[in-house]
Motif scaffolding. Structure first.
Motif, PDB file in Angstrom:
ATOM      1  N   MET A  31       4.431   0.514  -7.824  1.00 13.82           N
ATOM      2  CA  MET A  31       3.199   1.012  -7.214  1.00 13.82           C
ATOM      3  C   MET A  31       3.477   2.311  -6.456  1.00 13.82           C
ATOM      4  O   MET A  31       4.470   2.421  -5.741  1.00 13.82           O
ATOM      5  CB  MET A  31       2.628  -0.031  -6.260  1.00 13.82           C
ATOM      6  N   ILE A  32       2.574   3.265  -6.610  1.00 16.52           N
ATOM      7  CA  ILE A  32       2.695   4.563  -5.953  1.00 16.52           C
ATOM      8  C   ILE A  32       1.960   4.502  -4.614  1.00 16.52           C
ATOM      9  O   ILE A  32       0.753   4.261  -4.585  1.00 16.52           O
ATOM     10  CB  ILE A  32       2.073   5.684  -6.816  1.00 16.52           C
ATOM     11  N   PRO A  33       2.653   4.715  -3.479  1.00 17.51           N
ATOM     12  CA  PRO A  33       1.962   4.695  -2.183  1.00 17.51           C
ATOM     13  C   PRO A  33       1.132   5.964  -2.006  1.00 17.51           C
ATOM     14  O   PRO A  33       1.614   7.075  -2.243  1.00 17.51           O
ATOM     15  CB  PRO A  33       3.106   4.633  -1.174  1.00 17.51           C
ATOM     16  N   VAL A  34      -0.125   5.794  -1.628  1.00 16.26           N
ATOM     17  CA  VAL A  34      -1.019   6.934  -1.397  1.00 16.26           C
ATOM     18  C   VAL A  34      -1.646   6.806  -0.017  1.00 16.26           C
ATOM     19  O   VAL A  34      -1.697   5.721   0.559  1.00 16.26           O
ATOM     20  CB  VAL A  34      -2.128   7.026  -2.479  1.00 16.26           C
ATOM     21  N   HIS A  35      -2.134   7.909   0.507  1.00  9.81           N
ATOM     22  CA  HIS A  35      -2.814   7.903   1.796  1.00  9.81           C
ATOM     23  C   HIS A  35      -4.171   7.226   1.642  1.00  9.81           C
ATOM     24  O   HIS A  35      -4.899   7.479   0.686  1.00  9.81           O
ATOM     25  CB  HIS A  35      -2.986   9.330   2.313  1.00  9.81           C
ATOM     26  N   ALA A  36      -4.502   6.375   2.584  1.00  3.82           N
ATOM     27  CA  ALA A  36      -5.742   5.599   2.500  1.00  3.82           C
ATOM     28  C   ALA A  36      -6.972   6.425   2.840  1.00  3.82           C
ATOM     29  O   ALA A  36      -8.023   6.263   2.222  1.00  3.82           O
ATOM     30  CB  ALA A  36      -5.653   4.388   3.424  1.00  3.82           C
ATOM     31  N   VAL A  37      -6.864   7.303   3.816  1.00  4.55           N
ATOM     32  CA  VAL A  37      -8.020   8.083   4.271  1.00  4.55           C
ATOM     33  C   VAL A  37      -7.600   9.536   4.488  1.00  4.55           C
ATOM     34  O   VAL A  37      -6.418   9.843   4.639  1.00  4.55           O
ATOM     35  CB  VAL A  37      -8.611   7.524   5.589  1.00  4.55           C
TER      36      VAL A  37
END
Length: 121
Positions: A31-37
């Motif tokens: 899974m690629i971590p991305v910024h939520a907001v």
């Protein structure tokens, strides 16, 4: 030995870190971590580079740092391309995580008790 006058294929010019990253990104289970907001750090959906480095290499690093090396600039599009698939992304934030909490507790205990590092551990 004479070097060839033509440039070697792109795959041969990849460093070990590049190969590790490419293999990790090619695995659909990762899974690629991305910024939520949207925030002052990045836009929502942009890869969280520090967390991605931690997941791929086991420790945070500046392998994606802007302007540090040409290789870092080359690696960013690979992460962005993998993050386009929303089924492979996981939201992360810059909030208080376990590592930060542990470090804050250590500083608090050290300051109030005046114990040495070995005594705290």
């Amino acid at each position: 030995m004479r070097q060839p006058s033509f440039a070697p294929p792109a795959e041969e010019r990849l460093t070990h870190r590049d190969r590790v990253l490419r293999e990790w990104l090619d695995n659909p289970d990762n899974m690629i971590p991305v910024h939520a907001v949207d925030d002052q750090v990045a836009w929502a959906g942009e890869p969280n580079w520090t967390e991605l480095a931690r997941r791929v290499y086991g420790r945070p690093g500046n392998v994606f740092a802007r302007g540090s090396k040409a290789r870092a600039e080359q690696r960013r599009p690979w992460g962005c391309e993998a993050a386009r698939n929303t089924n492979r992304t996981i939201a992360t934030d810059h909030g208080l995580n376990l590592r930060m909490l542990r470090a804050a507790c250590y500083v608090f205990v050290a300051a109030l008790t005046a114990m040495r590092d070995s005594e705290i551990h």
